[in-house]
Motif scaffolding. Structure first.
Motif, PDB file in Angstrom:
ATOM      1  N   THR A  98      44.116  34.965  34.452  1.00 24.49           N
ATOM      2  CA  THR A  98      45.508  34.550  34.237  1.00 24.49           C
ATOM      3  C   THR A  98      45.951  33.508  35.265  1.00 24.49           C
ATOM      4  O   THR A  98      46.914  32.787  35.027  1.00 24.49           O
ATOM      5  N   HIS A  99      45.282  33.446  36.425  1.00 19.35           N
ATOM      6  CA  HIS A  99      45.528  32.431  37.448  1.00 19.35           C
ATOM      7  C   HIS A  99      44.458  32.598  38.531  1.00 19.35           C
ATOM      8  O   HIS A  99      43.620  33.484  38.430  1.00 19.35           O
ATOM      9  N   HIS A 100      44.504  31.765  39.564  1.00 20.01           N
ATOM     10  CA  HIS A 100      43.363  31.669  40.487  1.00 20.01           C
ATOM     11  C   HIS A 100      43.331  32.723  41.606  1.00 20.01           C
ATOM     12  O   HIS A 100      42.321  32.839  42.297  1.00 20.01           O
ATOM     13  N   HIS A 101      44.399  33.461  41.813  1.00 20.22           N
ATOM     14  CA  HIS A 101      44.453  34.352  42.988  1.00 20.22           C
ATOM     15  C   HIS A 101      43.263  35.309  43.054  1.00 20.22           C
ATOM     16  O   HIS A 101      42.795  35.818  42.034  1.00 20.22           O
ATOM     17  N   GLY A 102      42.845  35.589  44.301  1.00 22.25           N
ATOM     18  CA  GLY A 102      41.618  36.334  44.545  1.00 22.25           C
ATOM     19  C   GLY A 102      41.600  37.756  44.032  1.00 22.25           C
ATOM     20  O   GLY A 102      40.529  38.321  43.784  1.00 22.25           O
ATOM     21  N   ASP A 103      42.779  38.351  43.845  1.00 20.89           N
ATOM     22  CA  ASP A 103      42.825  39.723  43.329  1.00 20.89           C
ATOM     23  C   ASP A 103      42.793  39.755  41.792  1.00 20.89           C
ATOM     24  O   ASP A 103      42.907  40.821  41.185  1.00 20.89           O
ATOM     25  N   HIS A 104      42.641  38.561  41.182  1.00 28.09           N
ATOM     26  CA  HIS A 104      42.493  38.450  39.721  1.00 28.09           C
ATOM     27  C   HIS A 104      41.171  37.786  39.346  1.00 28.09           C
ATOM     28  O   HIS A 104      40.790  37.773  38.178  1.00 28.09           O
ATOM     29  N   THR A 105      40.505  37.185  40.340  1.00 27.14           N
ATOM     30  CA  THR A 105      39.279  36.413  40.060  1.00 27.14           C
ATOM     31  C   THR A 105      38.101  36.851  40.929  1.00 27.14           C
ATOM     32  O   THR A 105      37.001  36.312  40.802  1.00 27.14           O
ATOM     33  N   GLY A 201      54.947  28.304  37.911  1.00 28.66           N
ATOM     34  CA  GLY A 201      55.788  29.488  38.072  1.00 28.66           C
ATOM     35  C   GLY A 201      55.307  30.257  39.282  1.00 28.66           C
ATOM     36  O   GLY A 201      55.539  29.847  40.415  1.00 28.66           O
ATOM     37  N   HIS A 202      54.587  31.346  39.063  1.00 28.54           N
ATOM     38  CA  HIS A 202      53.963  32.091  40.169  1.00 28.54           C
ATOM     39  C   HIS A 202      52.934  31.195  40.866  1.00 28.54           C
ATOM     40  O   HIS A 202      52.795  31.219  42.094  1.00 28.54           O
ATOM     41  N   THR A 203      52.180  30.424  40.070  1.00 26.27           N
ATOM     42  CA  THR A 203      51.277  29.377  40.572  1.00 26.27           C
ATOM     43  C   THR A 203      51.434  28.179  39.636  1.00 26.27           C
ATOM     44  O   THR A 203      52.250  28.218  38.719  1.00 26.27           O
ATOM     45  N   GLY A 220      50.118  38.095  33.343  1.00 24.40           N
ATOM     46  CA  GLY A 220      49.635  37.727  34.674  1.00 24.40           C
ATOM     47  C   GLY A 220      50.734  37.997  35.690  1.00 24.40           C
ATOM     48  O   GLY A 220      51.631  38.818  35.461  1.00 24.40           O
ATOM     49  N   ASP A 221      50.693  37.286  36.806  1.00 28.80           N
ATOM     50  CA  ASP A 221      51.628  37.582  37.905  1.00 28.80           C
ATOM     51  C   ASP A 221      53.004  36.952  37.731  1.00 28.80           C
ATOM     52  O   ASP A 221      53.803  36.948  38.677  1.00 28.80           O
ATOM     53  N   LEU A 222      53.310  36.461  36.536  1.00 26.90           N
ATOM     54  CA  LEU A 222      54.704  36.095  36.286  1.00 26.90           C
ATOM     55  C   LEU A 222      55.569  37.347  36.355  1.00 26.90           C
ATOM     56  O   LEU A 222      56.754  37.277  36.652  1.00 26.90           O
TER      57      LEU A 222
HETATM   58 ZN    ZN Z   1      48.925  36.123  41.877  1.00 26.58          ZN
END
Ligand code: ZN
Length: 330
Positions: A98-105, A201-203, A220-222
């Motif tokens: 959903t985006h690049h952040h390390g806790d999602h990838t 937005g969030h990213t 995602g983190d929205l």
């Molecule tokens: Zn995030």
């Protein structure tokens, strides 16, 4: 421990680490080898909702195929993929970030090269640039498991394996190979997934997944559900854009829609409305303090009634500071 109206277990406590959300102490009891406690969301979807294990992953299963949305931390990638393979009986398994952040990838390396791996073009770029983050995450795996999954043999094995291999990891191991943007569609068996990107937005690379036939949305983190929102100054966020994106997410939802947030409890459209209202009130409160001449440091210590009862208290000051900087800069 809390339980929301649809029976999803909510566990609290988390710290931030180097731009991603990392787990902290948490006692859990699971069956011997089970690492991920999946909960049914709709007929063809299920999710892992557990604050200590990174962003909420969702699995979409249909026609002998599975797609995993978000891969959590490095030591959980293999567990996610194994669970998906069990669903498909060895059939096709794909991944979407959903985006690049390390806790999602962080678990991407278990998927890349073994099936389709989807992300927004800007996420792909950013993931390529954060190998140090993944190596650090891999090195921390044994400590994470001892805090969060103590006694789970399979989790310990995976953590040791990932930690031993940390220095051999390469950026390309994590980079999704299939770019998707707003308007893209992904097919999983009989299901069609509509991909949305509503701008920064969030990213700057947020993807929202909508499966109309299941009436489910992964934001995602929205959306941080029942939690303070995480702001990453280096991730291309826009507070205004975030609020606008949430209004666009609401256009995908009706009264029956199930919404899976990036973190926190699964709910209906009200969790999107709550996330938007949090941001609107945060902007209003911080703007008022700026007009009064309150310093950023003092504002970061403040709290307002709309924050009552929210989890992730430890990232509150960070959220206030990010909004403060953005208002000052605009
Ligand atoms: Zn995030």
């Amino acid at each position: 421990m809390l339980m929301n109206r649809r029976g999803f277990v909510v566990r609290t406590s988390m710290v931030t680490l180097g731009g991603c959300l990392a787990p902290s102490a948490l006692a859990r009891v699971l069956r011997a080898d089970q690492i991920l406690d999946w909960a049914k969301v709709t007929g063809h979807t299920k999710a892992v909702v557990n604050l200590a294990l990174g962003g909420n992953s969702m699995m979409v299963v249909s026609g002998g195929e599975a797609l995993v949305i978000d891969s959590k931390f490095p030591y959980l990638g293999a567990a996610l993929r194994e669970d998906a393979m069990t669903e498909t009986g060895g059939g096709g398994v794909s991944l979407l970030n959903t985006h690049h952040h390390g806790d999602h990838t962080g678990g991407n390396s278990a998927f890349v090269g073994r099936g389709k791996t989807y992300a927004h073009p800007k996420a792909i770029e950013r993931i390529r640039g954060q190998i140090d983050n993944y190596r650090t995450g891999a090195e921390a795996a044994v400590g994470q498991v001892s805090q969060n999954l103590a006694g789970n043999k399979r989790a310990i094995e995976l953590a040791v394996e990932v930690a031993d291999n940390a220095q051999n990891l390469k950026a390309e191991d994590f980079v999704p190979t299939d770019a998707v943007e707003g308007g893209s569609q992904i097919t999983v068996g009989e299901l069609t997934l509509d991909i949305h990107h509503f701008g920064a937005g969030h990213t700057d690379n947020d993807i929202v997944v909508h499966i109309a036939s299941e009436n489910v949305v992964h934001t995602g983190d929205l959306v941080f559900s029942g939690l303070h929102a995480f702001f990453d100054p280096s991730g291309g966020y826009s507070t205004k854009g975030w609020i606008k994106s949430l209004s666009s997410v609401l256009e995908l939802c009706d009264a029956e829609t199930t919404v899976v947030p990036g973190h926190g409890v699964v709910g209906g459209r009200e969790i999107v409305e709550n996330a938007r209202s949090y941001l609107e009130q945060l902007v209003e409160a911080v703007d008022a303090e700026i007009k009064k001449g309150t310093s950023k440091e003092d504002a970061q210590q403040m709290t307002w009634s709309f924050m009552d009862g929210l989890g992730f208290e430890q990232i509150k000051g960070r959220a206030i500071g990010a909004v403060y900087d953005q208002i000052k800069g605009s």
